[in-house]
Design an enzyme around this catalytic site. Structure first.
Site, PDB file in Angstrom:
ATOM      1  CG  ASP A   1       2.734  41.136  13.685  1.00  0.00           C
ATOM      2  OD1 ASP A   1       2.164  42.178  13.315  1.00  0.00           O
ATOM      3  OD2 ASP A   1       2.118  40.126  14.070  1.00  0.00           O
TER       4      ASP A   1
ATOM      5  CG  ASP B   1       0.875  33.691  22.173  1.00  0.00           C
ATOM      6  OD1 ASP B   1       1.915  33.628  21.489  1.00  0.00           O
ATOM      7  OD2 ASP B   1      -0.249  33.864  21.656  1.00  0.00           O
TER       8      ASP B   1
ATOM      9  CG  ASP C   1      -1.198  39.356  10.748  1.00  0.00           C
ATOM     10  OD1 ASP C   1      -0.380  38.503  11.126  1.00  0.00           O
ATOM     11  OD2 ASP C   1      -2.248  39.603  11.364  1.00  0.00           O
TER      12      ASP C   1
HETATM   13  P1  ATP Z   1      -2.430  34.696  13.178  1.00  0.00           P
HETATM   14  O1  ATP Z   1      -2.067  36.066  12.677  1.00  0.00           O
HETATM   15  O2  ATP Z   1      -2.207  33.595  12.227  1.00  0.00           O
HETATM   16  O3  ATP Z   1      -3.752  34.661  13.830  1.00  0.00           O
HETATM   17  P2  ATP Z   1      -0.327  35.219  15.070  1.00  0.00           P
HETATM   18  O4  ATP Z   1       0.504  34.303  15.934  1.00  0.00           O
HETATM   19  O5  ATP Z   1       0.413  36.055  14.092  1.00  0.00           O
HETATM   20  O6  ATP Z   1      -1.414  34.335  14.381  1.00  0.00           O
HETATM   21  P3  ATP Z   1      -1.287  37.695  16.106  1.00  0.00           P
HETATM   22  O7  ATP Z   1      -2.527  37.947  16.897  1.00  0.00           O
HETATM   23  O8  ATP Z   1      -1.138  38.280  14.763  1.00  0.00           O
HETATM   24  O9  ATP Z   1      -1.136  36.121  16.058  1.00  0.00           O
HETATM   25  O10 ATP Z   1      -0.080  38.146  17.034  1.00  0.00           O
HETATM   26  C1  ATP Z   1       1.256  38.267  16.594  1.00  0.00           C
HETATM   27  C2  ATP Z   1       2.229  37.777  17.673  1.00  0.00           C
HETATM   28  O11 ATP Z   1       2.057  38.560  18.853  1.00  0.00           O
HETATM   29  C3  ATP Z   1       2.010  36.336  18.119  1.00  0.00           C
HETATM   30  O12 ATP Z   1       2.640  35.419  17.263  1.00  0.00           O
HETATM   31  C4  ATP Z   1       2.613  36.359  19.499  1.00  0.00           C
HETATM   32  O13 ATP Z   1       4.017  36.292  19.464  1.00  0.00           O
HETATM   33  C5  ATP Z   1       2.222  37.738  20.016  1.00  0.00           C
HETATM   34  N1  ATP Z   1       0.904  37.709  20.733  1.00  0.00           N
HETATM   35  C6  ATP Z   1      -0.313  37.921  20.220  1.00  0.00           C
HETATM   36  N2  ATP Z   1      -1.278  37.821  21.151  1.00  0.00           N
HETATM   37  C7  ATP Z   1      -0.637  37.550  22.305  1.00  0.00           C
HETATM   38  C8  ATP Z   1      -1.060  37.350  23.642  1.00  0.00           C
HETATM   39  N3  ATP Z   1      -2.355  37.406  23.977  1.00  0.00           N
HETATM   40  N4  ATP Z   1      -0.108  37.100  24.572  1.00  0.00           N
HETATM   41  C9  ATP Z   1       1.207  37.071  24.242  1.00  0.00           C
HETATM   42  N5  ATP Z   1       1.669  37.240  23.015  1.00  0.00           N
HETATM   43  C10 ATP Z   1       0.770  37.487  22.040  1.00  0.00           C
HETATM   44 MG    MG Z   2      -0.442  37.442  12.862  1.00  0.00          MG
END
Ligand code: ATP
Ligand code: MG
Length: 415
Positions: free
Chosen positions: A72, A144, A70
């Site tokens: 963001d 994170d 996805d």
């Molecule tokens: P994927 O979508 O591949 O699972 P992602 O890193 O994009 O990995 P998402 O859950 O889509 O994970 O979250 C988007 C972004 O939001 C992360 O890259 C991070 O910067 C932030 N984020 C998500 N969850 C947390 C958390 N629990 N604590 C702090 N930041 C977070």
């Molecule tokens: Mg993501």
């Protein structure tokens, strides 16, 4: 610090020891990996005069040549301002106000305003507001991991790195932003995210993460079972579910998700089977994996109950209920899912009995396909003695299919 930890003080501690300076670096990667709609949204917001970037996991994945799940988007525009720019968008969330820009019934892109990560808490410690907008430097440190805190400017094709994320991407390392002990206390789900990213990217966890994980793992008990259910799907519905499982066990995190589960050959084969299905774009359901994870516990419970309960059916039913009730205290499951798990378990006995009179009914029952897959994998792992039973049901389906074809053929020729 009593009650709910105040993020405000956590972030102050962090800021005292860190001076953030941005590095802008031109990067090149396969531009086709960027979602066209994400590109459009970013360009629309930029045209309106705001600062706007792709952020988080999508930037990490693009730099590694992976197709992001996805996209963001982060901006200094306020949610209301973003909302005004798109006809098909809506404001969501109470605590975190975000904008969803809609593209179809299933597809939307999330636009978030830079947040400071500060929270306002009531005297009781309850968070009353954590929607304080901030500057990009502040938005960085609420994230994170360093690899998840990179911002990509689609116009200049530059990555903005405040915290060493690019270095980590190059060296294959995962570091928490700030002190892992504090950041895991603040949100224990970050521990299982660390394991997921480590496996997905084939990266190394920093030693500080490993130490902190060891100490903070029990805090997962404080996370709502509903949130953990969502996380579990992300953990296991992918192409590397078994590796994730093994690592969760290694770091002693698994017991905080599935305390009744212990590794066996059935779990391994089922996780690998799920990964293979995903690789071939075949549908998967969490009901199957949960049923596998809990099967041994169900069997053990059944053996105990059966000592006092003559009816196999009632003992199976009671054992199933008890194991499921125990599970949903940790990781919740929707009702339709627990019903499917129970069905699959209950049907194992029917399948094993191979009663000729019941074959047709069983073949046409709703839960047959999953129960059959479950049986086949049992026969290939923990119950090799069931191979002939699995073969029986494989053949029964073939026979049934050819019978149906013959009937259709006959009907057509009779016309
Ligand atoms: P994927 O979508 O591949 O699972 P992602 O890193 O994009 O990995 P998402 O859950 O889509 O994970 O979250 C988007 C972004 O939001 C992360 O890259 C991070 O910067 C932030 N984020 C998500 N969850 C947390 C958390 N629990 N604590 C702090 N930041 C977070
Ligand atoms: Mg993501």
């Amino acid at each position: 610090m009593g009650g709910v930890p105040s993020q405000l003080s956590i972030f102050n501690i962090f800021r005292k020891s860190t001076k953030l300076k941005a590095i802008r670096k031109s990067v090149s990667f396969n531009q086709k990996l960027i979602d066209r709609d994400a590109l459009k949204v970013v360009q629309t917001i930029a045209k309106a005069g705001f600062e706007v970037y792709l952020v988080g996991g999508c930037v990490r994945d693009l730099l590694l040549g992976l197709k992001p799940k996805d996209f963001d988007i982060a901006t200094n525009a306020k949610p209301e301002q973003v909302n005004k720019l798109f006809k098909r968008s809506r404001l969501i969330g109470r605590r975190f106000r975000l904008v969803h820009v809609m593209f179809s019934a299933r597809k939307y892109l999330e636009v978030a305003t830079f947040r400071s990560g500060q929270v306002k808490t009531a005297k009781s410690g309850v968070i009353v507001r954590d929607n304080c907008y901030g500057k990009i430097e502040e938005d960085v440190v609420r994230r994170d991991f360093r690899i998840n805190a990179l911002y990509y400017d689609v116009n200049t094709k530059e990555v903005i790195d405040y915290i060493g994320g690019l270095e980590d991407i190059d060296s294959g390392q995962i570091h928490v932003i700030g002190d892992p002990m504090v950041r895991f206390e603040q949100d224990p789900v970050r521990m299982i995210r660390a394991v997921r990213f480590q496996t997905k990217l084939d990266f190394e966890l920093s030693d500080e993460i490993k130490t902190a994980m060891h100490q903070q793992a029990p805090l997962l008990a404080n996370i709502s079972p509903a949130r953990l259910y969502e996380e579990c799907i992300k953990l296991f519905h992918n192409e590397y579910g078994f590796e994730v499982y093994q690592r969760l066990e290694k770091y002693d995190l698994l017991k905080h998700l599935f305390k009744q589960t212990h590794k066996n050959a059935f779990i391994k084969i089922a996780l690998n089977n799920t990964s293979n299905r995903i690789k071939r774009n075949k549908p998967v359901t969490p009901a199957f994996l949960f049923a596998v994870f809990l099967w041994q516990a169900q069997n053990e419970r059944f053996a105990l109950i059966k000592k006092q309960q003559k009816s196999v059916y009632l003992a199976m039913s009671q054992a199933s209920e008890e194991v499921i009730i125990n599970q949903i205290k940790q990781v919740s499951m929707p009702r339709w899912l627990t019903a499917r798990i129970k069905d699959t378990w209950m049907m194992q006995n029917n399948l094993e009995r191979m009663q000729p009179k019941k074959v047709e009914d069983i073949l046409s029952s709703r839960g047959f396909r999953m129960a059959y897959d479950f049986l086949v994998l049992r026969a290939q792992s923990i119950n090799p003695e069931l191979k002939s039973v699995a073969d029986f049901w494989t053949k029964a389906q073939v026979d049934n299919n050819s019978q149906n074809t013959q009937t259709v053929h006959k009907k057509n020729t009779d016309k």
